[in-house]
Design a protein around this motif. Sequence first.
Motif, mmCIF file in Angstrom:
data_model
loop_
_atom_site.group_PDB
_atom_site.id
_atom_site.type_symbol
_atom_site.label_atom_id
_atom_site.label_comp_id
_atom_site.label_asym_id
_atom_site.label_seq_id
_atom_site.Cartn_x
_atom_site.Cartn_y
_atom_site.Cartn_z
ATOM 1 N N THR A 20 0.849 -1.184 0.000
ATOM 2 C CA THR A 20 0.000 0.000 0.000
ATOM 3 C C THR A 20 0.886 1.236 0.000
ATOM 4 N N HIS A 21 0.705 2.095 -0.981
ATOM 5 C CA HIS A 21 1.458 3.342 -1.009
ATOM 6 C C HIS A 21 0.799 4.343 -0.079
ATOM 7 N N LYS A 22 1.608 5.006 0.740
ATOM 8 C CA LYS A 22 1.117 6.030 1.654
ATOM 9 C C LYS A 22 1.853 7.331 1.361
ATOM 10 N N GLU A 23 1.122 8.284 0.828
ATOM 11 C CA GLU A 23 1.711 9.579 0.494
ATOM 12 C C GLU A 23 2.020 10.350 1.769
ATOM 13 N N ASP A 24 3.185 11.011 1.793
ATOM 14 C CA ASP A 24 3.516 11.808 2.976
ATOM 15 C C ASP A 24 2.727 13.117 2.952
ATOM 16 N N ALA A 25 2.749 13.818 4.059
ATOM 17 C CA ALA A 25 1.836 14.948 4.272
ATOM 18 C C ALA A 25 2.355 16.273 3.718
ATOM 19 N N TYR A 26 3.471 16.249 3.021
ATOM 20 C CA TYR A 26 4.027 17.501 2.500
ATOM 21 C C TYR A 26 3.074 18.135 1.483
ATOM 22 N N ILE A 27 2.881 19.442 1.590
ATOM 23 C CA ILE A 27 2.013 20.183 0.667
ATOM 24 C C ILE A 27 2.840 21.247 -0.036
ATOM 25 N N ASP A 28 2.969 21.123 -1.330
ATOM 26 C CA ASP A 28 3.791 22.043 -2.122
ATOM 27 C C ASP A 28 3.340 23.488 -2.002
ATOM 28 N N PHE A 29 2.029 23.693 -1.890
ATOM 29 C CA PHE A 29 1.481 25.049 -1.893
ATOM 30 C C PHE A 29 1.894 25.845 -0.654
ATOM 31 N N ASN A 30 2.360 25.160 0.383
ATOM 32 C CA ASN A 30 2.838 25.887 1.558
ATOM 33 C C ASN A 30 4.179 26.566 1.291
ATOM 34 N N TYR A 60 9.577 -4.273 -7.504
ATOM 35 C CA TYR A 60 10.070 -3.241 -6.594
ATOM 36 C C TYR A 60 9.045 -2.117 -6.535
ATOM 37 N N PHE A 61 8.619 -1.775 -5.324
ATOM 38 C CA PHE A 61 7.740 -0.634 -5.098
ATOM 39 C C PHE A 61 8.518 0.425 -4.320
ATOM 40 N N SER A 64 7.008 6.676 -0.390
ATOM 41 C CA SER A 64 7.154 8.091 -0.114
ATOM 42 C C SER A 64 8.263 8.313 0.907
ATOM 43 N N LYS A 65 8.551 9.592 1.157
ATOM 44 C CA LYS A 65 9.548 9.933 2.162
ATOM 45 C C LYS A 65 9.162 9.341 3.514
ATOM 46 N N PHE A 66 10.174 8.843 4.206
ATOM 47 C CA PHE A 66 10.059 8.375 5.586
ATOM 48 C C PHE A 66 9.325 7.039 5.714
ATOM 49 N N THR A 67 9.069 6.368 4.605
ATOM 50 C CA THR A 67 8.601 4.985 4.636
ATOM 51 C C THR A 67 9.519 4.154 3.756
ATOM 52 N N SER A 68 9.566 2.856 3.995
ATOM 53 C CA SER A 68 10.509 1.998 3.290
ATOM 54 C C SER A 68 9.928 1.499 1.971
ATOM 55 N N SER A 69 10.789 1.409 0.980
ATOM 56 C CA SER A 69 10.406 0.736 -0.258
ATOM 57 C C SER A 69 10.247 -0.757 0.028
ATOM 58 N N GLN A 70 9.617 -1.464 -0.910
ATOM 59 C CA GLN A 70 9.353 -2.880 -0.681
ATOM 60 C C GLN A 70 9.692 -3.695 -1.926
ATOM 61 N N ILE A 71 10.168 -4.901 -1.680
ATOM 62 C CA ILE A 71 10.482 -5.843 -2.749
ATOM 63 C C ILE A 71 9.639 -7.097 -2.551
ATOM 64 N N THR A 93 14.279 8.920 1.057
ATOM 65 C CA THR A 93 14.058 9.353 -0.319
ATOM 66 C C THR A 93 12.598 9.192 -0.742
ATOM 67 N N GLU A 94 12.240 9.937 -1.771
ATOM 68 C CA GLU A 94 10.944 9.802 -2.430
ATOM 69 C C GLU A 94 11.221 9.154 -3.780
ATOM 70 N N ASP A 95 10.841 7.901 -3.925
ATOM 71 C CA ASP A 95 11.162 7.148 -5.137
ATOM 72 C C ASP A 95 10.087 7.394 -6.186
ATOM 73 N N LYS A 96 10.424 8.174 -7.198
ATOM 74 C CA LYS A 96 9.455 8.546 -8.226
ATOM 75 C C LYS A 96 9.411 7.543 -9.363
ATOM 76 N N THR A 97 10.555 6.997 -9.746
ATOM 77 C CA THR A 97 10.603 6.102 -10.903
ATOM 78 C C THR A 97 11.699 5.078 -10.688
ATOM 79 N N ALA A 98 11.557 3.920 -11.323
ATOM 80 C CA ALA A 98 12.565 2.876 -11.185
ATOM 81 C C ALA A 98 12.482 1.930 -12.372
#
Length: 479
Positions: A20-30, A60-61, A64-71, A93-98
């Motif tokens: 399950t992907h969980k997006e972090d709470a960062y908001i660009d508009f701030n 490989y998944f 988001s930041k502060f959570t672990s990627s998964q294999i 890290t925030e893994d955008k592409t792989a």
Amino acid sequence: MPKNEKLFSKTPGNLGIDYTHKEDAYIDFNRQKLIPYQLSDRGPATAVGDLNNDGVDDIYFGSSKFTSSQIYLGGDSAFAKAYIEPLKKHSKTEDKTAVIHDGNIIVGTAGADFAQTNNALDDYILKLDDSLSKQSLNLLGNTSVIAPNDYDNDGDMDLFIGHQVITGDFGTAPESVLLKNNNGKYTVDKNNNLGTIGMVTDAVWTDLNGDNQKDLIVIGEWMAPQFYINNDGVLSKETLITSELTGLWQTIAPFDIDNDGDMDYLLGNWGTNSKFTATEGEPLKMYHADFDNNGQTETLVATSRNGNYYPIQNLPELATQLVSLKKKYSTNNDFAGKTISEIIGAKSLSKAQELNVTTLKSGYLKNEKGSFTFVPFPSSLQVAPLLDFIVFDFTNDGKKEALAGGNYFGTKPYHGRLDSFSGALIKSEKEIIDGYTLGVDFAQKSVRKLSIITHNNINYLLVTFNNEPAQVYTIETTQ
């Protein structure tokens, strides 16, 4: 298969994949209050390939930041999560592409949050061994796409790395690069200086001129598709589109949609169901400059009405960043009906960088003897951004189809959630079938990656969503 049967069905147990992907709470508009949409929520990365050299697919998944990627490793009965302790070391890290190549995971990091000098923006290679060794690519940036190809034909895999944005400076095009593989060490190819292509989102290697060398097409936001012809390892930019075609392009996929034997290219754009409007005669405009002289750039987005351009944002929104407007316009009535030139001042506006979008429609580049004409999709595919295509013979009839997914939620409230696209199967330029009639329904969810995974010699559709559990679909014709 009979028309009254579903092409896809949800796979019981999801083949053991409980990611399950969980997006972090960062908001660009701030940070940048006037940007038109977010950039920090474009993940997660998904890559499929053989990681442990056992001849079966692994997954490989990126998280988001502060959570672990998964294999997830492929097994006899299902995929099994690999509990690899060193994965936690990469949770910053925030893994955008792989992509997975030769048993290695090549990861592109992004997030539009970390400063450009932060090592969290350093792309890297993971090798699945006892320690999960990490090799830095020594390339800092908000990476949107990694496209591998041996473009110099020396027998090893090189990389195109596309960057989308400079953190804190939306609108300035970052550099995108070719990384040349020298015996496993990647270095920037200075003989192929691609430079600031634009705000890149995707790229594909493909033979454009029939010389058996793969050329490069690059797409992005606030830019037109760019074509680079490969001449024995040297890339040269060419103009192959018959009209101006700047867009908010999100994804590209090769697909012979008209079945005439040459390759066309599907293009996912923003769609026409938002407050943005754009035509070639009256493009969507974005002005980029330090309007208040505080050392920080701003972006002002404007649309045309009766030949004049007006800002998308209202006075309270603009004044949160450009505080001088509070003194210039004491009431909303004073502000109402003012053009962007009147609000900012013609002199200030003339000094700004101007970026245009001439079309928001998704569609395809129709190949006409080596040059391309853009053909929009029908209205059913314009209700939301299209974020990914996958080309595969889903119907098992010897002809490939393209499945499209999309939707995006990182917008300002005045747009609403762009969430009503349920997916679509593109069989040809004259036959497009809504996804919900085929057993997939991507509405209300934001598709980030469509992948084919093979388990026990059966192909399945893997759908990775943003901020949702991944979903596996059985392709009924492959059973």
